[in-house]
Design a protein around this motif. Sequence first.
Motif, PDB file in Angstrom:
ATOM      1  N   LEU A 138       3.365  -2.122  -2.773  1.00 21.85           N
ATOM      2  CA  LEU A 138       2.138  -1.549  -3.073  1.00 21.85           C
ATOM      3  C   LEU A 138       2.083  -0.329  -3.130  1.00 21.85           C
ATOM      4  O   LEU A 138       1.325   0.543  -4.109  1.00 21.85           O
ATOM      5  N   LEU A 139       2.528   0.411  -2.186  1.00 18.76           N
ATOM      6  CA  LEU A 139       2.690   1.825  -1.899  1.00 18.76           C
ATOM      7  C   LEU A 139       3.482   2.535  -3.073  1.00 18.76           C
ATOM      8  O   LEU A 139       3.110   3.681  -3.808  1.00 18.76           O
ATOM      9  N   GLU A 140       4.536   1.501  -3.304  1.00 15.27           N
ATOM     10  CA  GLU A 140       5.510   2.349  -4.686  1.00 15.27           C
ATOM     11  C   GLU A 140       4.458   2.104  -5.861  1.00 15.27           C
ATOM     12  O   GLU A 140       4.622   3.199  -6.569  1.00 15.27           O
ATOM     13  N   ILE A 141       4.041   1.193  -6.081  1.00 12.91           N
ATOM     14  CA  ILE A 141       3.322   0.985  -7.407  1.00 12.91           C
ATOM     15  C   ILE A 141       2.161   2.142  -7.477  1.00 12.91           C
ATOM     16  O   ILE A 141       1.947   2.818  -8.440  1.00 12.91           O
ATOM     17  N   ARG A 142       1.585   2.407  -6.187  1.00 12.84           N
ATOM     18  CA  ARG A 142       0.542   3.514  -6.364  1.00 12.84           C
ATOM     19  C   ARG A 142       0.982   4.860  -6.476  1.00 12.84           C
ATOM     20  O   ARG A 142       0.595   5.548  -7.299  1.00 12.84           O
TER      21      ARG A 142
ATOM     22  N   TYR B 146      11.700   3.433  -8.308  1.00 14.42           N
ATOM     23  CA  TYR B 146      10.888   2.440  -7.428  1.00 14.42           C
ATOM     24  C   TYR B 146      11.665   1.210  -7.545  1.00 14.42           C
ATOM     25  O   TYR B 146      11.953   0.520  -8.775  1.00 14.42           O
ATOM     26  N   SER B 147      12.055   0.630  -6.377  1.00 10.89           N
ATOM     27  CA  SER B 147      12.792  -0.662  -6.307  1.00 10.89           C
ATOM     28  C   SER B 147      11.834  -1.876  -6.103  1.00 10.89           C
ATOM     29  O   SER B 147      10.979  -1.812  -5.210  1.00 10.89           O
ATOM     30  N   PHE B 148      11.987  -2.812  -6.704  1.00 12.88           N
ATOM     31  CA  PHE B 148      10.990  -4.033  -6.418  1.00 12.88           C
ATOM     32  C   PHE B 148      11.811  -5.350  -6.128  1.00 12.88           C
ATOM     33  O   PHE B 148      12.791  -5.667  -7.289  1.00 12.88           O
ATOM     34  N   ASP B 149      11.472  -6.193  -5.232  1.00 11.23           N
ATOM     35  CA  ASP B 149      12.039  -7.374  -5.191  1.00 11.23           C
ATOM     36  C   ASP B 149      11.323  -8.473  -6.392  1.00 11.23           C
ATOM     37  O   ASP B 149      10.047  -8.729  -6.138  1.00 11.23           O
ATOM     38  N   TYR B 150      12.039  -8.803  -7.186  1.00  5.62           N
ATOM     39  CA  TYR B 150      11.602  -9.594  -8.376  1.00  5.62           C
ATOM     40  C   TYR B 150      10.781 -10.952  -7.753  1.00  5.62           C
ATOM     41  O   TYR B 150       9.838 -11.330  -8.405  1.00  5.62           O
ATOM     42  N   ASN B 151      11.346 -11.384  -6.876  1.00  9.27           N
ATOM     43  CA  ASN B 151      11.054 -12.404  -6.429  1.00  9.27           C
ATOM     44  C   ASN B 151       9.666 -12.525  -5.371  1.00  9.27           C
ATOM     45  O   ASN B 151       9.196 -13.474  -4.786  1.00  9.27           O
ATOM     46  N   LEU B 152       9.251 -11.366  -4.994  1.00  9.66           N
ATOM     47  CA  LEU B 152       8.128 -11.107  -3.761  1.00  9.66           C
ATOM     48  C   LEU B 152       6.850 -11.661  -4.438  1.00  9.66           C
ATOM     49  O   LEU B 152       6.710 -11.290  -5.738  1.00  9.66           O
ATOM     50  N   ASN B 153       6.221 -12.451  -3.790  1.00  8.09           N
ATOM     51  CA  ASN B 153       4.875 -13.121  -4.059  1.00  8.09           C
ATOM     52  C   ASN B 153       3.783 -12.083  -3.738  1.00  8.09           C
ATOM     53  O   ASN B 153       3.008 -11.994  -2.935  1.00  8.09           O
ATOM     54  N   LEU B 154       3.624 -11.159  -4.852  1.00  3.15           N
ATOM     55  CA  LEU B 154       2.631 -10.006  -4.583  1.00  3.15           C
ATOM     56  C   LEU B 154       2.139 -10.111  -6.196  1.00  3.15           C
ATOM     57  O   LEU B 154       2.692  -9.566  -7.010  1.00  3.15           O
ATOM     58  N   GLY B 155       0.575 -10.285  -6.063  1.00  7.46           N
ATOM     59  CA  GLY B 155      -0.133 -10.110  -7.419  1.00  7.46           C
ATOM     60  C   GLY B 155       0.067  -8.935  -8.319  1.00  7.46           C
ATOM     61  O   GLY B 155       0.346  -8.874  -9.193  1.00  7.46           O
ATOM     62  N   ALA B 156       0.046  -7.622  -7.368  1.00  5.63           N
ATOM     63  CA  ALA B 156       0.038  -6.540  -8.203  1.00  5.63           C
ATOM     64  C   ALA B 156       1.552  -6.206  -8.798  1.00  5.63           C
ATOM     65  O   ALA B 156       1.724  -5.881  -9.945  1.00  5.63           O
ATOM     66  N   LEU B 157       2.532  -6.729  -7.971  1.00  9.29           N
ATOM     67  CA  LEU B 157       4.001  -6.873  -8.489  1.00  9.29           C
ATOM     68  C   LEU B 157       4.101  -7.707  -9.723  1.00  9.29           C
ATOM     69  O   LEU B 157       4.778  -7.419 -10.822  1.00  9.29           O
TER      70      LEU B 157
ATOM     71  N   THR C 298       1.717  -8.344 -11.734  1.00  7.58           N
ATOM     72  CA  THR C 298       1.145  -7.697 -12.892  1.00  7.58           C
ATOM     73  C   THR C 298       2.097  -6.591 -13.507  1.00  7.58           C
ATOM     74  O   THR C 298       2.403  -6.390 -14.612  1.00  7.58           O
ATOM     75  N   LEU C 299       2.799  -5.912 -12.759  1.00 11.01           N
ATOM     76  CA  LEU C 299       3.546  -4.917 -13.030  1.00 11.01           C
ATOM     77  C   LEU C 299       4.768  -5.410 -13.954  1.00 11.01           C
ATOM     78  O   LEU C 299       5.099  -4.875 -15.106  1.00 11.01           O
ATOM     79  N   ILE C 300       5.210  -6.534 -13.423  1.00  7.26           N
ATOM     80  CA  ILE C 300       6.343  -7.168 -14.035  1.00  7.26           C
ATOM     81  C   ILE C 300       5.908  -7.646 -15.481  1.00  7.26           C
ATOM     82  O   ILE C 300       6.759  -7.481 -16.399  1.00  7.26           O
ATOM     83  N   ALA C 301       4.779  -8.287 -15.531  1.00  7.50           N
ATOM     84  CA  ALA C 301       3.886  -8.727 -16.915  1.00  7.50           C
ATOM     85  C   ALA C 301       3.831  -7.730 -17.770  1.00  7.50           C
ATOM     86  O   ALA C 301       4.182  -7.863 -19.001  1.00  7.50           O
ATOM     87  N   ILE C 302       3.424  -6.567 -17.388  1.00 10.87           N
ATOM     88  CA  ILE C 302       3.029  -5.556 -18.348  1.00 10.87           C
ATOM     89  C   ILE C 302       4.362  -4.824 -18.605  1.00 10.87           C
ATOM     90  O   ILE C 302       4.252  -4.133 -19.680  1.00 10.87           O
ATOM     91  N   THR C 303       5.233  -4.833 -17.869  1.00  8.12           N
ATOM     92  CA  THR C 303       6.444  -3.984 -18.411  1.00  8.12           C
ATOM     93  C   THR C 303       7.441  -5.124 -19.219  1.00  8.12           C
ATOM     94  O   THR C 303       8.454  -4.342 -19.772  1.00  8.12           O
ATOM     95  N   LYS C 304       7.120  -6.153 -19.133  1.00  4.32           N
ATOM     96  CA  LYS C 304       7.672  -7.211 -20.053  1.00  4.32           C
ATOM     97  C   LYS C 304       9.307  -7.341 -19.527  1.00  4.32           C
ATOM     98  O   LYS C 304      10.217  -7.089 -20.130  1.00  4.32           O
TER      99      LYS C 304
END
Lengths: 415, 224
Positions: free
Chosen positions: B106-110, B162-173, B175-181
Amino acid sequence: MNLQVLTYPFLFIALYFESFLLVTFLSGPARASRGKMIKPFAMEVPRVAIVVPCWNEETTIAGTVESLLELEYPKKKLSIILVDDGSTDGTSLVIDRFSHHSQITALHKENGGKFTAMNLGIEYAKDAEIIGFLDADSFVAPDALREIVAAFNDKHISAVTASMSIHKPRTILQRMQYAEYSLAITLRHVFASINGLYVTPGPFSFYRRFIFANIGLFKHAYLAEDMEMAMRMQRAGLHIGNAIRARVYTKGPPTFAKLIKQRVRWTTGFMRNMFFDYRDLLGVKKNAVLGILVLPLGIIAIVSGIFLFLLSIFQVIRHVIHAFSMTQAAPLSYMLSWHSSFTWFYLPITVLTLLGVMIVAGTFGWMIVGKRMSRTPGKLMFSMVLYLLLYGIIAPLWLMRSVSDVTLGVRTTWR
Amino acid sequence: MSIFVRNSLIALLVAGAITGTVIYTINYLNDARIAELSTIENQIYVDTLSLDTQFSLLEAAPCDSVASSTTLTGELADLGERLSYAESQLGTNDSQVVQLKKQYSLLEIRDYLITKELAAACHTKPVIALYFYSNAGDCSDCDKAGYALSYLRTTYPALRVYSFDYNLNLGALKTLIAITKVNGPLPAFIVNGKHSYGFTSLADFQKQFPKGTFASTTATNTKP
């Protein structure tokens, strides 16, 4: 799966073993054994014979005999029997030089194996109450026999072992063995106090004469006649003691090849005697120390030594492959540099490392105890470092070779 | 009771007590690690909120926030390294680690959003890389990709990774995955909006970045 988990049972067994050592070291029998003091010679001391079987020992036999002649023991009560087992070098001439000595009997026979030389010596030691043996590459401290005889004051004791160490260690491998022998001094002392020994080593072990009449003479025993005799004594319910301050020094193998040869002989001797001839001792409640603890742990030590070595090799290879693959991701200079800040957060302390450190520290402690209790001369610190660095790499090699030889039925030779 | 049985039982108790003490010590140490991570995250959370507020207050001169943003990204990088180490010690499925990773993400996305807003307001062109990885055993090249990004971040601080665990169960993440396709195989990268998938070598990977990227200096963060 984290493969380190597989090491936990072995670590716990090692920890348990060291705990058992500590508790038994502090128990009454071990304390009493350490407390035995040699007394000024009484009027009556037992008549003792020391048999020295020799085969091609021309370089060391003279020193061995001279150290025996310097033993602090009434000369009329001590006889030394040198048995040349068909040597092909100058051993025969060397021992003949001592034959004029009133205490010494020099015998020559055709080569038949160490056990035949020992048995011939027993035949010639007719008037001895206590018969001891000394390998022809070993040397004794002047008061060693007095310590041994004092241990025989306990009527239950049928045989007494000494404290062995390496004579003037010079090579790296001899220094490593010096540390190993220091540890063995403690082990022998502790397990002798509860009758848990399964070997009466060639260098300076003594027996009451009657046991040869009762349970027989030495046998070939897969070139481990000292081990077989001890197992036979245990089967017969006889007690084997230890005189921790009876110091004897032996020539440790100076090279890798000779060390492997010696240890393969010892290990295959243990395995063959254990599994082929004395399997009945395993798990026996009559002598639970030996049957439930010492012998099973001996087998576990072989299994764990090989398993942990192979596991370590596997882990090292895995790390090397991983590190090699990482060279595609970053330059080598970056891989070899430290990137994180130095804080407690990154301390690599795990259950494995902490237990490992405690076990190693305990092992070092027992080495120091062995050296001090036996009053063995020499410096231990450097030897302990070498032991730490080398033993875990070298020992598995002779263990694997031994398991292979026993499995495939390969005959072991002396040298 | 024979001396053997007595000593065996005492030895078992001693060995058990030592093992228990060791396990307790390691757990205590790991709890302390988690507590420190939590403290750092709380601090970064406050800093993020502060920067966000500062950015809003300084509508007339938003570029005054750039220095604060850079510092914050550096702190996030340090947190990422610690979180990665804690994950290696405690395991990827440890509930506390997972929770901390969610907060970290979340902090990374922010921070990513603030960086983009600052770039737009100040007319700067930072190189921003989004990196998606997996710890589920289905990404054989993720180790190498993460390591390459760590190297690039250390060597070329101008990068903002900014590194993200693709499988992390986090709504904001999600959404980020969805909008970045992001829909290709992992590891996946989005460098200044351009998608790429997989990792072969550092040299090939560097070609994904705009020319001149590896000459500027700014702080970034890496895979936890």
